[in-house]
Design a protein around this motif. Sequence first.
Motif, mmCIF file in Angstrom:
data_model
loop_
_atom_site.group_PDB
_atom_site.id
_atom_site.type_symbol
_atom_site.label_atom_id
_atom_site.label_comp_id
_atom_site.label_asym_id
_atom_site.label_seq_id
_atom_site.Cartn_x
_atom_site.Cartn_y
_atom_site.Cartn_z
ATOM 1 N N ILE A 136 13.550 0.989 -3.313
ATOM 2 C CA ILE A 136 12.067 0.527 -4.040
ATOM 3 C C ILE A 136 11.388 -0.712 -3.760
ATOM 4 C CG2 ILE A 136 13.261 -1.591 -5.303
ATOM 5 C CD1 ILE A 136 11.022 1.624 -6.772
ATOM 6 N N VAL A 137 12.076 -1.651 -2.602
ATOM 7 C CA VAL A 137 11.210 -3.032 -2.155
ATOM 8 C C VAL A 137 10.398 -1.877 -0.757
ATOM 9 C CG1 VAL A 137 11.694 -4.942 -1.076
ATOM 10 C CG2 VAL A 137 13.177 -4.410 -2.627
ATOM 11 N N SER A 138 11.233 -1.150 -0.389
ATOM 12 C CA SER A 138 10.537 -0.403 1.068
ATOM 13 C C SER A 138 9.087 0.554 0.266
ATOM 14 C CB SER A 138 11.718 0.671 1.532
ATOM 15 O OG SER A 138 12.274 0.222 1.401
ATOM 16 N N TRP A 139 9.394 1.180 -0.470
ATOM 17 C CA TRP A 139 8.075 1.938 -0.776
ATOM 18 C C TRP A 139 6.857 0.962 -1.435
ATOM 19 C CZ3 TRP A 139 7.121 6.802 -0.100
ATOM 20 C CH2 TRP A 139 8.496 7.554 -0.212
ATOM 21 N N ASN A 140 7.420 0.220 -2.200
ATOM 22 C CA ASN A 140 6.713 -1.338 -2.718
ATOM 23 C C ASN A 140 5.825 -1.152 -1.362
ATOM 24 O OD1 ASN A 140 6.431 -0.315 -5.202
ATOM 25 N ND2 ASN A 140 8.252 -2.010 -6.562
ATOM 26 N N SER A 141 6.533 -2.486 -0.361
ATOM 27 C CA SER A 141 5.635 -3.206 0.503
ATOM 28 C C SER A 141 4.991 -1.559 0.951
ATOM 29 C CB SER A 141 6.922 -3.016 1.109
ATOM 30 O OG SER A 141 8.221 -3.791 1.037
ATOM 31 N N PHE A 142 4.916 -1.095 1.555
ATOM 32 C CA PHE A 142 4.728 -0.501 2.506
ATOM 33 C C PHE A 142 2.608 0.313 1.228
ATOM 34 C CE2 PHE A 142 4.789 4.031 5.182
ATOM 35 C CZ PHE A 142 3.311 3.203 6.220
ATOM 36 N N ILE A 143 2.757 1.039 -0.172
ATOM 37 C CA ILE A 143 2.553 1.008 -1.204
ATOM 38 C C ILE A 143 1.303 -0.262 -0.560
ATOM 39 C CG2 ILE A 143 1.712 1.535 -3.361
ATOM 40 C CD1 ILE A 143 4.510 3.821 -3.180
ATOM 41 N N ALA A 144 1.792 -1.488 -1.934
ATOM 42 C CA ALA A 144 1.193 -2.668 -1.612
ATOM 43 C C ALA A 144 0.002 -2.708 -0.109
ATOM 44 C CB ALA A 144 1.813 -3.617 -2.017
ATOM 45 N N SER A 173 0.454 -1.223 -8.483
ATOM 46 C CA SER A 173 -0.394 -1.407 -7.121
ATOM 47 C C SER A 173 -1.253 0.308 -7.168
ATOM 48 C CB SER A 173 0.598 -1.549 -6.390
ATOM 49 O OG SER A 173 1.575 -2.353 -5.541
ATOM 50 N N ILE A 174 -0.320 1.049 -8.215
ATOM 51 C CA ILE A 174 -0.675 1.509 -8.012
ATOM 52 C C ILE A 174 -2.556 2.139 -8.629
ATOM 53 C CG2 ILE A 174 -0.512 4.312 -8.616
ATOM 54 C CD1 ILE A 174 0.064 3.897 -5.926
ATOM 55 N N ILE A 175 -2.183 1.427 -9.611
ATOM 56 C CA ILE A 175 -3.550 1.473 -10.645
ATOM 57 C C ILE A 175 -4.698 0.585 -9.792
ATOM 58 C CG2 ILE A 175 -3.891 -0.238 -12.814
ATOM 59 C CD1 ILE A 175 -1.021 0.385 -13.860
ATOM 60 N N LYS A 176 -4.393 0.029 -8.718
ATOM 61 C CA LYS A 176 -4.797 -1.194 -8.292
ATOM 62 C C LYS A 176 -5.178 0.116 -7.280
ATOM 63 C CE LYS A 176 -3.657 -5.598 -8.499
ATOM 64 N NZ LYS A 176 -2.825 -6.330 -8.003
ATOM 65 N N ALA A 177 -5.030 1.603 -6.332
ATOM 66 C CA ALA A 177 -5.443 1.784 -5.929
ATOM 67 C C ALA A 177 -6.175 3.522 -6.670
ATOM 68 C CB ALA A 177 -4.447 3.171 -5.369
ATOM 69 N N CYS A 178 -5.945 3.316 -8.139
ATOM 70 C CA CYS A 178 -7.112 4.233 -8.359
ATOM 71 C C CYS A 178 -8.368 3.283 -8.859
ATOM 72 C CB CYS A 178 -6.685 5.106 -9.929
ATOM 73 S SG CYS A 178 -4.503 5.916 -9.654
#
Length: 928
Positions: free
Chosen positions: A319-327, A359-364
């Motif tokens: 989950i940290v890997s995905w969150n780092s890339f997305i953030a 992060s996804i909410i910020k992307a939206c």
Amino acid sequence: MKPCSILLPVSSKPLRSSIPFSHKTLLHTAAAADLSPSHSPPAETSTPTVTGSISDLIALISSTHSIGGASKIHALLAKSRLSSSPPLCHHLLSLYSRCRSPESSRKLFEEFPDQDHVSWSALISAFANNGLGRDALKTFRKMRSLGVPSNEFTLPSVLKACSVSSDFVAGTQVHAFIVVTGFESDVFVANTLVVMYSNFGCLSDSKRLFEGIAEPNSVSWNGLLAGFVRNDRFEEAISLFQKMALGASRPNEFGLSCLVNACTGSQDLSSGKAIHGYLTRLGYHSDPFIANALVDMYAKSGNFKAAAFVFEKIAGPDIVSWNSFIAGCVLHGHDHQALALLVKMKASGMVPNVFTLSSIIKACAGAKMLDLGMQIHGSLIAAGLDSDSFVGVGLVDMYAKCDRLDDATRALYSIPERDLLAWNALISGCSHCGRDDEALSFFSDMRNGGLSINRTTLSAVLKSTASAQAIGIAKQVHGLAMRTGFLSDPHVVNGLIDAYGKCNSVQEAGRIFEECQSADVVAFTSLITVHSQSGQGEEAFKVFTRMLSQELKPDSYVYSSLLNACASLSAYEQGKQIHVHVLKMGNMSDVFTGNALVNMYAKCGSIEDATLAFSEIPEKGVVSWSAMIGGLAQHGHGKQALALFSKMIDDGVSPNHITLTSVLSACNHAGLVEESKHYFDSMEEMFGVQRTQEHYACVIDLLGRAGKLDEAMELVHAMPFEANASVWGALLGAARVHGNIELGRQAAAVLFNLEPEKSGTHVLLANMYASAGMWDDVATARRLMKDSRVKKEPAVSWVELKGMIYTFIVGDRSHDRTTEIYAKLEELGDLMKKAGYIPKLEIDLHDVEPGEKEILLSHHSERLAVAFALISTPAGAPIRVKKNLRVCIDCHMAFKYICKIVSREIIIRDINRFHHFRDGACSCRDYW
């Protein structure tokens, strides 16, 4: 032995950021605290014989990770009468600690028949590891009062307890005890001291302790490096690593991940790449902690290609890997890429957590995908996570940035404890959307609620203050920053410089800059931008020169501000010099700088150089395309602008409202009526862009100039909002061109109400009457202008020669070469008349004789600038002049003659567009 009085509760005074110490000081502290130095390290005690069955039970305890499993083992030991076995008891106590049940550890400890130093140490460790620092210190005090000796395993847990409880005084006292009992030489204890002092921000003390370790191991280095990184001393952490790499010790995966984090924090991608290579050679690149740190570093630096490369090499991304890339994607505005990663993440079976969704909410918000954001919000409500503070802040940010203030406010008040972070999200969101009044109002509400502020708060408020040009509020925020100690914060200082600059208080902005203790690149950039936006290009260059003298490395923002200054002044030569600086510094691949170069060359009259700069931008975004399309439009290359727009669409870049304004402007300047209608009618359906006043003004201007005045008025009546001054100004211009007196009067009447202070309306109305030979009406228009006390804006023209900007006004005689300038004008006048030039005397509204009118027309500011350029530049060189108003009809006609006489290209940039005069013709084809 008396109880250890130094560990009794102390007053909660603010911690000192750095408290120097010495062994002498600590010995004195130990004596004052009645810690006898007679407690030397105890002799090793004999270890009980462990049978095979006990070994199996120890292995079972070590492999258990749940509180339920721990309880079952505890019951098994009690039933088997093995609960009194010290090794089993100690391991069981540690198991309860690992299962986050320190209270169970305490109860078990109380059942011990023999509470030796190992038992006490295990209990202290259980409290410290579970965040119960005060309980750990209380236990240590009791242990000391019973005379139980401490060892090298007890003291690190006690030091950790001091950190956990934020008790610096107790930490220094325990340090004193360590010195007098001789444990400071133990590397395990020394390592923990290094960590404790760094936790309290005492990095110089931490480093001195580290240097006192005879043979520092990788744990020693890790503790020191982590301390510098934790305190945002990233450059020093990288420097320490370089020393470490030269020594005998080698970092482990923890130390290397700290170093990668240091490169992330300092935005030092170059060092980050070097460390990446180093850890790859050591074989650590596949370590999950290091891999995640590398993904985070590359993503936050904007190097998504490298981030994706590292990410794809991870065998099983957590989950940290995905969150780092997305953030990282969200941080750099790559919102669609972040959303695509979420889809891949869910397809892989990984379940998003609150950090992912935040992060996804910020992307939206960034992608303007409010519907998706609202769907996620609905899912969060169903899962009962909408009140989570982390998610709540993301929701506030999304709704605020999507200009849904009511929803943003509801999201804010749904958070149980509305902290500073939540209020900052609301205020920043309002500021981001240009809702400056609301941002300032919410800031007032927050202050009335008694909440403190931080630099994020002040930065957002100052941004809104600057946009609103509210000088009074700027001064109030300045005073608040002074009272709260934020005037030393570079972000706040830069915000103040920008706010004062936008409020036209350039002198105050300069004073803030001068009072800045250590002006950095951002502060210089802010002041350069202030001068640039205030039209003080020369001052901007002076600040830039001062910046270089202080050996500060300019960044893309500095170059962009300077290039914008050149663009506003049409300073082509100075712009080329900045371009050379950009090349030397290796910033040509920066999109921000590339866009500024395109804009600068286009506005300095060189569409060829602008085209070349555009072709060198590696990844062209909507700003790049819009700048180039707008440049072609201003230079009259309408069909080329539309062809480039088609290529932009083919490349998959979506236009915004600015792009479409440039497209309609291109149609306008080139007289492309049908094309203009096509783009105007389809912009909402094809591109999702709503029509604005600017879009209507472009089409109405085009219809008016094409003589379709009735169609233009129909469009005015069909507008969903009241037409503004730009629309009625376009109609007045069209009425003048086509001699429609009634429409001209109607447009002028509206403009007198909308812009009573503007002299241009009076001038255009009088010119319309003059063109129709209505001299009585001309006199009436002039009298109205005089009675209204409206002053005609003076025409000013600029020309750049050898890096200097020369300014001219009508009839100007202040120049050193005035005699030569007027002699050149007289010479050109004679040659023009021989070629057939007849001055348009009717456009001059002065009440003088025709001969005087002819002289006045020949002394217009743009003609003086061109004459000066002709006597000051080599034969054949193009001439570039900028004028603050529309070039007059007579000068426009005169330049068609002059360019042919002198065999030169004359480029005039007026308030509307560029005019390229070549071989007796103008690029606008007399359509301007």
